[in-house]
Scaffold this motif. Structure first.
Motif, mmCIF file in Angstrom:
data_model
loop_
_atom_site.group_PDB
_atom_site.id
_atom_site.type_symbol
_atom_site.label_atom_id
_atom_site.label_comp_id
_atom_site.label_asym_id
_atom_site.label_seq_id
_atom_site.Cartn_x
_atom_site.Cartn_y
_atom_site.Cartn_z
ATOM 1 N N ALA A 94 0.835 -1.207 0.000
ATOM 2 C CA ALA A 94 0.000 0.000 0.000
ATOM 3 C C ALA A 94 0.865 1.251 0.000
ATOM 4 C CB ALA A 94 -0.939 -0.008 1.210
ATOM 5 N N SER A 95 1.943 1.241 0.768
ATOM 6 C CA SER A 95 2.851 2.383 0.839
ATOM 7 C C SER A 95 3.549 2.632 -0.502
ATOM 8 C CB SER A 95 3.876 2.140 1.942
ATOM 9 O OG SER A 95 4.763 3.226 2.039
ATOM 10 N N ILE A 96 3.979 1.550 -1.157
ATOM 11 C CA ILE A 96 4.635 1.685 -2.462
ATOM 12 C C ILE A 96 3.646 2.213 -3.497
ATOM 13 C CG2 ILE A 96 5.745 0.414 -4.348
ATOM 14 C CD1 ILE A 96 6.810 -1.547 -2.150
ATOM 15 N N CYS A 97 2.432 1.670 -3.483
ATOM 16 C CA CYS A 97 1.406 2.137 -4.427
ATOM 17 C C CYS A 97 1.087 3.613 -4.205
ATOM 18 C CB CYS A 97 0.137 1.289 -4.313
ATOM 19 S SG CYS A 97 0.308 -0.358 -5.015
ATOM 20 N N GLN A 98 1.023 4.020 -2.948
ATOM 21 C CA GLN A 98 0.762 5.425 -2.640
ATOM 22 C C GLN A 98 1.903 6.300 -3.157
ATOM 23 O OE1 GLN A 98 0.116 6.211 1.505
ATOM 24 N NE2 GLN A 98 -0.718 8.253 1.112
ATOM 25 N N ALA A 99 3.136 5.849 -2.969
ATOM 26 C CA ALA A 99 4.295 6.599 -3.458
ATOM 27 C C ALA A 99 4.289 6.698 -4.978
ATOM 28 C CB ALA A 99 5.587 5.952 -2.975
ATOM 29 N N ASP A 101 1.557 6.781 -6.681
ATOM 30 C CA ASP A 101 0.271 7.385 -7.030
ATOM 31 C C ASP A 101 -0.515 6.447 -7.954
ATOM 32 O OD1 ASP A 101 -1.671 9.350 -6.785
ATOM 33 O OD2 ASP A 101 -1.004 10.418 -8.585
ATOM 34 N N ALA A 102 -0.456 5.160 -7.605
ATOM 35 C CA ALA A 102 -1.156 4.131 -8.365
ATOM 36 C C ALA A 102 -2.111 3.419 -7.406
ATOM 37 C CB ALA A 102 -0.166 3.130 -8.940
ATOM 38 N N PRO A 103 -3.387 3.350 -7.738
ATOM 39 C CA PRO A 103 -4.326 2.658 -6.846
ATOM 40 C C PRO A 103 -3.929 1.194 -6.653
ATOM 41 C CG PRO A 103 -5.508 3.848 -8.577
ATOM 42 C CD PRO A 103 -4.044 3.878 -8.930
ATOM 43 N N LEU A 104 -3.966 0.736 -5.423
ATOM 44 C CA LEU A 104 -3.646 -0.652 -5.115
ATOM 45 C C LEU A 104 -4.529 -1.587 -5.941
ATOM 46 C CD1 LEU A 104 -2.177 -2.802 -3.416
ATOM 47 C CD2 LEU A 104 -3.893 -2.434 -1.630
ATOM 48 N N SER A 105 -5.790 -1.229 -6.099
ATOM 49 C CA SER A 105 -6.708 -2.077 -6.868
ATOM 50 C C SER A 105 -6.253 -2.226 -8.317
ATOM 51 C CB SER A 105 -8.132 -1.514 -6.819
ATOM 52 O OG SER A 105 -8.159 -0.202 -7.358
ATOM 53 N N ALA A 106 -5.742 -1.155 -8.898
ATOM 54 C CA ALA A 106 -5.273 -1.216 -10.290
ATOM 55 C C ALA A 106 -4.025 -2.093 -10.403
ATOM 56 C CB ALA A 106 -4.988 0.187 -10.811
ATOM 57 N N VAL A 107 -3.129 -1.988 -9.433
ATOM 58 C CA VAL A 107 -1.915 -2.810 -9.440
ATOM 59 C C VAL A 107 -2.308 -4.280 -9.300
ATOM 60 C CG1 VAL A 107 0.179 -3.393 -8.130
ATOM 61 C CG2 VAL A 107 -0.382 -0.998 -8.606
ATOM 62 N N LEU A 108 -3.194 -4.585 -8.355
ATOM 63 C CA LEU A 108 -3.607 -5.975 -8.155
ATOM 64 C C LEU A 108 -4.400 -6.509 -9.342
ATOM 65 C CD1 LEU A 108 -4.513 -5.952 -4.352
ATOM 66 C CD2 LEU A 108 -2.432 -6.793 -5.460
#
Length: 140
Positions: A94-99, A101-108
């Motif tokens: 979650a911290s990496i995704c926030q850094a 600026d990519a939604p966690l849901s989109a990455v997953l």
């Protein structure tokens, strides 16, 4: 057979009540779970997550140093996560995704799509007809 030693060897006898371990089959056939694992053994969740994170970072033209600093994770650890050598916790992810600026849901979702392709599962890019019928939606 509760003697101190096995009758034909000098090995200690098995304690009473313990079942012998099962031997692997000579034909090389494993359990259903083992066969399913072997079928897709090259698919590792941590590797797919790492590749997606690296892709996002590189697409943004950002360095590991920038993202690691913003995510508050060591540069070495982030590098290992991107290479699929370390499993990122949900908090770290979650911290990496926030850094990034990519939604966690989109990455997953991207990770899920990549795994589905590797498994040979068709990934629909539209709303399934069955869902349209259930909802009574018209898409035209």
């Amino acid at each position: 057979m509760n003697n101190v030693t096995h009758p034909r060897t000098t090995r200690p006898a098995r304690p009473a009540g313990r079942a012998p371990m099962r031997q692997a089959s000579a034909a090389g056939h494993g359990t259903v779970a083992e066969n399913a694992t072997n079928k897709h053994e090259n698919i590792l969740l941590r590797r797919e997550i790492g590749e997606v994170l690296r892709s996002v970072r590189q697409h943004q033209g950002r360095t590991l140093r920038e993202v690691s600093s913003q995510a508050r994770v060591s540069l070495g650890y982030l590098s290992e996560v991107e290479r699929g050598q370390k499993e990122a916790s949900s908090e770290l992810l979650a911290s990496i995704c926030q850094a990034l600026d990519a939604p966690l849901s989109a990455v997953l979702r991207e990770v899920s799509d990549r795994i589905a392709v590797a498994e040979g599962v068709a990934v629909p890019d539209t709303v399934p007809d069955e869902l349209v019928r259930q909802q009574g939606l018209t898409l035209r």
